[in-house]
Write a protein that holds these residues in place. Sequence first.
Motif, mmCIF file in Angstrom:
data_model
loop_
_atom_site.group_PDB
_atom_site.id
_atom_site.type_symbol
_atom_site.label_atom_id
_atom_site.label_comp_id
_atom_site.label_asym_id
_atom_site.label_seq_id
_atom_site.Cartn_x
_atom_site.Cartn_y
_atom_site.Cartn_z
ATOM 1 N N ASN A 251 0.856 -1.186 0.000
ATOM 2 C CA ASN A 251 0.000 0.000 0.000
ATOM 3 C C ASN A 251 0.892 1.236 0.000
ATOM 4 N N LEU A 252 0.874 1.974 -1.111
ATOM 5 C CA LEU A 252 1.716 3.168 -1.241
ATOM 6 C C LEU A 252 1.093 4.392 -0.598
ATOM 7 N N GLY A 253 -0.109 4.223 -0.046
ATOM 8 C CA GLY A 253 -0.730 5.326 0.683
ATOM 9 C C GLY A 253 -1.297 6.405 -0.229
ATOM 10 N N ILE A 254 -1.406 7.605 0.322
ATOM 11 C CA ILE A 254 -2.008 8.753 -0.367
ATOM 12 C C ILE A 254 -0.909 9.688 -0.852
ATOM 13 N N VAL A 255 -1.035 10.130 -2.108
ATOM 14 C CA VAL A 255 -0.114 11.109 -2.660
ATOM 15 C C VAL A 255 -0.914 12.350 -3.061
ATOM 16 N N ARG A 256 -0.413 13.504 -2.682
ATOM 17 C CA ARG A 256 -1.104 14.758 -2.996
ATOM 18 C C ARG A 256 -1.040 15.050 -4.498
ATOM 19 N N ARG A 263 4.720 11.164 -9.678
ATOM 20 C CA ARG A 263 5.669 10.437 -10.530
ATOM 21 C C ARG A 263 6.583 9.539 -9.693
ATOM 22 N N GLU A 264 7.030 10.057 -8.569
ATOM 23 C CA GLU A 264 7.887 9.262 -7.681
ATOM 24 C C GLU A 264 7.148 8.026 -7.179
ATOM 25 N N ALA A 265 5.864 8.198 -6.790
ATOM 26 C CA ALA A 265 5.076 7.063 -6.298
ATOM 27 C C ALA A 265 4.787 6.070 -7.412
ATOM 28 N N LEU A 266 4.490 6.572 -8.617
ATOM 29 C CA LEU A 266 4.261 5.669 -9.757
ATOM 30 C C LEU A 266 5.514 4.844 -10.051
ATOM 31 N N THR A 267 6.657 5.470 -9.982
ATOM 32 C CA THR A 267 7.910 4.757 -10.244
ATOM 33 C C THR A 267 8.105 3.623 -9.253
ATOM 34 N N ARG A 268 7.813 3.884 -7.985
ATOM 35 C CA ARG A 268 7.930 2.827 -6.966
ATOM 36 C C ARG A 268 6.910 1.724 -7.221
ATOM 37 N N ALA A 274 2.030 -5.465 -10.765
ATOM 38 C CA ALA A 274 0.870 -4.688 -11.212
ATOM 39 C C ALA A 274 0.687 -3.507 -10.272
ATOM 40 N N LEU A 275 0.194 -2.427 -10.819
ATOM 41 C CA LEU A 275 -0.041 -1.209 -10.051
ATOM 42 C C LEU A 275 -1.494 -0.794 -10.208
ATOM 43 N N PHE A 276 -2.147 -0.575 -9.088
ATOM 44 C CA PHE A 276 -3.541 -0.122 -9.073
ATOM 45 C C PHE A 276 -3.553 1.319 -8.577
ATOM 46 N N VAL A 277 -4.098 2.226 -9.402
ATOM 47 C CA VAL A 277 -4.127 3.649 -9.063
ATOM 48 C C VAL A 277 -5.567 4.104 -8.966
ATOM 49 N N TYR A 288 -3.302 14.419 -12.978
ATOM 50 C CA TYR A 288 -1.981 14.309 -13.590
ATOM 51 C C TYR A 288 -1.617 12.886 -14.027
ATOM 52 N N VAL A 289 -2.315 11.890 -13.519
ATOM 53 C CA VAL A 289 -1.863 10.504 -13.703
ATOM 54 C C VAL A 289 -1.768 10.094 -15.169
ATOM 55 N N PRO A 290 -2.795 10.306 -16.012
ATOM 56 C CA PRO A 290 -2.674 9.845 -17.408
ATOM 57 C C PRO A 290 -1.465 10.429 -18.126
ATOM 58 N N GLY A 291 -1.232 11.739 -17.977
ATOM 59 C CA GLY A 291 -0.098 12.371 -18.640
ATOM 60 C C GLY A 291 1.233 11.838 -18.137
ATOM 61 N N LEU A 292 1.333 11.638 -16.822
ATOM 62 C CA LEU A 292 2.573 11.109 -16.269
ATOM 63 C C LEU A 292 2.849 9.701 -16.776
ATOM 64 N N LEU A 293 1.796 8.891 -16.878
ATOM 65 C CA LEU A 293 1.979 7.533 -17.377
ATOM 66 C C LEU A 293 2.458 7.538 -18.822
ATOM 67 N N ARG A 294 1.894 8.442 -19.637
ATOM 68 C CA ARG A 294 2.351 8.536 -21.020
ATOM 69 C C ARG A 294 3.819 8.968 -21.065
ATOM 70 N N ASP A 295 4.174 9.964 -20.236
ATOM 71 C CA ASP A 295 5.556 10.421 -20.190
ATOM 72 C C ASP A 295 6.516 9.314 -19.772
ATOM 73 N N MET A 296 6.008 8.351 -18.967
ATOM 74 C CA MET A 296 6.850 7.256 -18.477
ATOM 75 C C MET A 296 6.861 6.058 -19.447
ATOM 76 N N GLY A 297 6.183 6.232 -20.593
ATOM 77 C CA GLY A 297 6.224 5.206 -21.623
ATOM 78 C C GLY A 297 5.196 4.114 -21.491
ATOM 79 N N LEU A 298 4.150 4.328 -20.698
ATOM 80 C CA LEU A 298 3.091 3.334 -20.551
ATOM 81 C C LEU A 298 1.881 3.733 -21.366
ATOM 82 N N GLU A 299 1.191 2.720 -21.882
ATOM 83 C CA GLU A 299 -0.014 2.980 -22.663
ATOM 84 C C GLU A 299 -1.196 3.208 -21.731
#
Length: 299
Positions: A251-256, A263-268, A274-277, A288-299
């Motif tokens: 459980n990565l907890g809550i990110v503001r 981005r730091e939490a997504l990387t971890r 598998a990652l559930f967001v 911000y999540v969709p854009g960050l995922l695209r920037d990180m190379g995920l579909e």
Amino acid sequence: MESRAEYARPILLIHIVIPLKVDSVRQPPHHAGMDELITVQQAIRILDETPVTPRVERLALSKAVGQRLAEDILSDRDYPPFDKAVMDGFAVRSADTGSPTSLRIVETIPAGATGRRELKSGEAAAIMTGAPLPAGADAVVPVEDTSRQGDRVVLNTAARSGFAIARRGSDIEAGRIVLPRGIRLGPAQAAVAGSVGASTVSVYGRPRVAVLSTGDELIEIDQAPREAQIRNSNSVMMVALLTQLGCEVQNLGIVRDDPALIREALTRGLECDALFVTGGMSMGERDYVPGLLRDMGLE
């Protein structure tokens, strides 16, 4: 030893919404890009079509309960491994029996012991449930159908050949599959594995998953919310569901709502299988999540 064959790259990211009352949920306004969202059925199809290579672990049987076998478990010998009595009574030659018949008791065979001699005509052996049948015997007369008189036993019923006997290999023969690959090890399956000497087993490793919640409005469930805050119940539900499914959950907890922090939490989280967001996936300025995922190379 644990095989370190890893799962494929993380593939699952979701946004959870739980309406409190279906009839009170208002339809969201249409935004450009909303038509690009996929249905639950489409998401499941993508997951089903994604190849994965699960880890294989070698575990002690007691530690493997709840996981799925990565190998067939074979019988190490015939079961039962000998012709055995399935009732307490007297091992006899059926040809010697009638009603009534008196036979001489030549030995007693408890479970865990073997007969010392072959039965001859006019002889019987006291025998306990689970004990090997002595040579020469082909039936067991239940103790309740007999009366003992010193070193002799009177049989009050005739015995047919094979009565109260489990033949060698009648449960399963040596080398046969007792538990197939892919079966989930529950208490009954663990008992079967133990009975054939499988003290360690190869199982598929539990999926390692992460759960991440985003949003300035979220607080932990043990905190008192202020006017604009809500408790993070989505994360509680996701962790419970994934744990119930047999996953190892981080459980990565809550990110503001801060792109750098997210981005730091997504990387971890993407270090897991598998990652559930939950949260931050709509069309708002702070999603911000969709854009960050695209920037990180995920579909």
